[in-house]
Design an enzyme around this catalytic site. Structure first.
Site, mmCIF file in Angstrom:
data_model
loop_
_atom_site.group_PDB
_atom_site.id
_atom_site.type_symbol
_atom_site.label_atom_id
_atom_site.label_comp_id
_atom_site.label_asym_id
_atom_site.label_seq_id
_atom_site.Cartn_x
_atom_site.Cartn_y
_atom_site.Cartn_z
ATOM 1 N N ASP A 155 0.855 -1.180 0.000
ATOM 2 C CA ASP A 155 0.000 0.000 0.000
ATOM 3 C C ASP A 155 0.898 1.240 0.000
ATOM 4 O O ASP A 155 2.127 1.146 0.147
ATOM 5 C CB ASP A 155 -0.966 -0.006 1.200
ATOM 6 C CG ASP A 155 -2.187 0.860 0.922
ATOM 7 O OD1 ASP A 155 -2.154 1.662 -0.040
ATOM 8 O OD2 ASP A 155 -3.185 0.753 1.660
HETATM 9 C C1 BGC Z 1 -5.055 3.153 0.253
HETATM 10 C C2 BGC Z 1 -5.280 2.133 -0.826
HETATM 11 C C3 BGC Z 1 -5.149 2.768 -2.201
HETATM 12 C C4 BGC Z 1 -3.818 3.456 -2.306
HETATM 13 C C5 BGC Z 1 -3.572 4.093 -3.648
HETATM 14 C C6 BGC Z 1 -3.824 3.974 0.023
HETATM 15 O O1 BGC Z 1 -3.719 5.028 0.924
HETATM 16 O O2 BGC Z 1 -4.986 2.497 1.493
HETATM 17 O O3 BGC Z 1 -6.526 1.521 -0.671
HETATM 18 O O4 BGC Z 1 -5.313 1.799 -3.197
HETATM 19 O O5 BGC Z 1 -3.733 4.458 -1.300
HETATM 20 O O6 BGC Z 1 -4.354 5.200 -3.864
#
Ligand code: BGC
Length: 757
Positions: A283
């Site tokens: 993530d």
């Molecule tokens: C979130 C994810 C997301 C990623 C990219 C993160 O902060 O937890 O769910 O896919 O950002 O935007």
């Protein structure tokens, strides 16, 4: 029969032969390519950057074009559209030494440009075919916008409505969550990733992110393995089994180790036990965040992530910075880098990017397929099916298509709040508000009066925090008192009041945890004043989480939960309010009476001292100051008609381990309008080697019945429905007595007993 078996056999042989040939071809291609790659170029593939667009944390990648040229980027996320994506792809394909194309990802969560209800709403339809269709449409639009990778489905089981991200998943149940995880992956990926209308799915957040302590985002998770395996892991596993091409690690710790450095999770469980062959992406900055977790410095956390089984680093760039050094020092093996690089190249190969890096860059499709009329019509239907009717005293709903309606509330005419969290490519300006929807549907005989009545909140600090992405909470020039007076005057002129209240879109979603999950004080004051008018009141609730609504439930006549219904929400709400669609949604998550009851979920274990109403309460598992019962339980949802259930008839009272039994009920539409019912099957294992839940969903079927019509609904039960992970984490069934329940929700059920031999 024999002939048929033979031809099926031959068909499978041909299929597996073709699959093998394809995979050999892919391996040859990638082996050849990797032979030409330097260690630095391999490491470059492991780097996923965002030049802006979606930013959910601190770092925004710098010098992106230059890095692409140098072969230091494997994929980009946060940009859309054939023009921008073609431009970036051209740099990779024309200007990097080995011409390796990039992946282009984005958070396409509940629709791309055409926005569908938030996932919690979608799940409330219990309509897996329709949910799959929503993912298919999202994939069509995403690919028309030049993307090839979506960061969805989010399959985290969540039982804590304080957690803002509960909006992004399918609720509290592992069985339903698994069914939805599977169809979402199928909807996105189709059966051939290389088609220009399919995208690679990314299951997230692996794992257990929904169990963050106290519902505070990014918080630690600590859970027994038995609970993990039985209740939290099944949806991830279902998505992996459905062939998801990628999986995203979560921010939380598990057993004290952040998921992104958790070798047990990413290698032993995911790769070895589950056989996952796709790519593991972190993530957003979850590698560098491990410094804060106390796992070491930037270099150390890169080492931990790589050795745990991470393939691709989202945004932190620690792998890009340190991997070569780590290999030289023998802390990470060259094979680990090779394996990670191979998985990323395999994804690109399967997406067809080596054949045609621009296969998703089609200007014509971008012009005609985004937010097409057909997609909007689907969005309207889908939204209506996600709404849950929580209360409907004296048939206050559906509304008559005549008379005067007072439409009141800060969410009644707010384009900005219709789409809900994670609708990064949706255009709020194109969304239909509830006011507009009612005008479209009600017809000329309905007189619509409007008053805002209150701000979503009057708390200035809170408003600032919610409004970071734009003005979702607008503060009116009029004082709260003036607004309420105006609303009361408006209500007094009407036959019925429709109060549209609830949350602003970004009161749920990432980094939107709340300790107060009732209506904001400004709206509570408004509703109390409206109730005092004595007019019939329908509360249309917009929300991304279960809310505490005990007062509301006791004082208003009707409550329709419409979540955040997406682009066409306003039309869909009006369709339901005026009876063009008879509501059929059922809750997939429990609504508590108050925050103190959390966590509260239907499939809990029994205690040694369960409390039953009527018992003497002392020394029982209960609260001195509140009931154990939720306000609205899992599976609950009303219709404009009522359904009556016959007793359960069991095909047999005994189940042999290799056999099956059927459990049937006859369901009758006992009302005066046609309606759709979700018939739910639950099972309880009465005695086990570990304590077993008081009820577990094991099946559901949807039927539509005309007034007076009856249908027999049968479920087949076999040992596979009775298996669970025991304390040795073996997936077993245990002979003994079971109860089967069938009903309209998890509490209003018929029951019968059977024995497993
Ligand atoms: C979130 C994810 C997301 C990623 C990219 C993160 O902060 O937890 O769910 O896919 O950002 O935007």
């Amino acid at each position: 029969m024999k002939k048929l078996n033979k031809s099926i056999f031959v068909f499978f042989i041909i299929c597996s032969f073709t699959a093998n040939a394809q995979s050999n071809k892919m391996n040859d291609f990638i082996n050849n390519l990797m032979k030409k790659m330097t260690m630095e170029e391999k490491i470059g593939q492991l780097n996923l950057v965002t030049p802006g667009g979606t930013v959910t944390g601190a770092v925004v990648s710098k010098d992106v074009d230059d890095k692409i040229r140098k072969g230091q980027v494997g994929g980009l996320f946060g940009i859309t559209g054939p023009d921008k994506i073609r431009r970036a792809q051209e740099i990779a394909v024309n200007n990097s030494r080995l011409h390796i194309p990039l992946l282009f990802g984005l958070d396409v969560i509940h629709g791309h440009r055409t926005i569908f209800p938030i996932p919690l709403g979608l799940s409330s339809s219990w309509d897996t075919a329709m949910i799959k269709k929503s993912a298919r449409i999202a994939a069509n639009e995403a690919t028309a916008d030049a993307l090839n990778w979506v960061y969805s489905p989010m399959v985290d089981i969540a039982r804590d409505p304080r957690w803002g991200r509960i909006a992004e998943g399918s609720g509290e149940d592992p069985f339903l969550g698994s069914q939805i995880a599977k169809v979402m992956v199928e909807g996105y990926q189709g059966n051939d990733l290389s088609k220009d209308t399919t995208v690679m799915a990314c299951v997230k957040h692996f794992a257990l992110y929904g169990a963050a302590e106290a519902g505070r985002d990014y918080n630690s998770v600590d859970m027994s393995k038995v609970k993990m395996y039985n209740e939290y892991l099944p949806p991830y596993k279902a998505a992996v089994d459905a062939g998801a091409g990628s999986i995203m690690t979560s921010f939380n710790t598990i057993d004290g180790i952040p998921a992104t450095a958790n070798k047990w999770l990413l290698t032993d469980l995911l790769r070895k036990q589950w056989g996952f062959k796709g790519l593991v992406v972190t993530d957003y900055t979850s590698i560098s965040e491990m410094v804060n977790h106390g796992m070491g410095d930037d270099k150390k956390v890169a080492e931990l992530a790589l050795n745990a089984g991470v393939d691709m680093d989202m945004v932190s760039e620690d792998i890009l910075k340190y991997a070569a050094q780590l290999v030289k020092e023998g802390k990470v093996s060259a094979k680990t880098i090779d394996d990670a690089c191979r998985r990323i190249l395999e994804a690109k190969y399967k997406l067809g990017l080596f054949d045609d890096p621009y296969r998703y860059c089609n200007d014509q499709r971008a012009k005609t397929e985004l937010m097409s009329q057909v997609n909007l019509e689907e969005a309207r239907k889908i939204a209506a099916r996600s709404f849950v009717l929580l209360k409907n005293d004296n048939h206050v709903l559906p509304l008559k298509k005549s008379g005067t309606v007072a439409l009141i509330g800060p969410l009644a005419d707010s384009k900005r709040n219709m789409l809900g969290t994670w609708s990064v490519s949706g255009d709020p300006e194109k969304s239909i508000t509830i006011m507009q929807g009612i005008k479209n549907v009600a017809g000329n005989d309905v007189n619509i009066l409007y008053a805002k009545g209150a701000n979503i909140s009057d708390d200035t600090e809170f408003i600032k925090r919610v409004n970071v992405f734009g003005e979702e909470i607008t503060v009116d020039k009029k004082s709260p008192e003036e607004m309420i007076n105006e609303a009361v005057e408006t209500a007094n002129k009407a036959d019925v009041v429709v109060a549209v209240l609830g949350e602003a879109a970004d009161m749920t979603g990432e980094s939107s945890s709340m300790t107060h999950i009732g209506l904001q004080e400004s709206q509570e004051n408004l509703l109390k004043a409206l109730v005092k008018t004595g007019k019939p009141i329908v509360l249309v609730l917009m929300n991304g989480r279960p809310m505490t609504l005990t007062w509301e439930d006791a004082h208003v006549n009707g409550i329709l939960d419409v979540w955040f219904g997406g682009t066409e929400a306003g039309n869909a709400v009006a369709d339901v309010l005026f009876g063009n669609y008879n509501p059929s949604g059922k809750l997939t998550v429990t609504f508590p009476r108050n925050v103190g009851q959390i966590p509260i979920y239907y499939n809990h274990l029994n205690t040694g001292r369960p409390f039953h109403p009527g018992d003497s309460p002392k020394f029982k598992s209960d609260y001195l100051d509140a009931s154990n019962d939720p306000l609205y339980s899992f599976g609950y949802g009303l219709s404009y008609t009522t359904f009556s259930y016959s007793n359960i008839s069991l095909g047999n009272k005994t189940l042999h381990p290799n056999g099956k039994i059927t459990a049937s009920v006859t369901v009758t539409n006992a009302g005066t309008v046609a309606g759709k019912e979700t018939v739910q099957l639950y099972i309880r294992d009465m005695v086990g080697s570990i304590a077993r839940p008081v009820k577990e969903l094991k099946g559901f079927q949807q039927i539509t019945l005309a007034p007076g019509e009856s249908k027999k609904v049968s479920f087949t039960i076999s040992v596979s429905d009775l298996k669970f992970y025991n304390s040795d984490l073996k997936y077993v069934y245990e002979p003994g007595n079971f109860k089967v329940f069938i009903g309209t929700n998890n509490r209003d059920v018929k029951e019968a007993d059977f024995k497993l031999e």
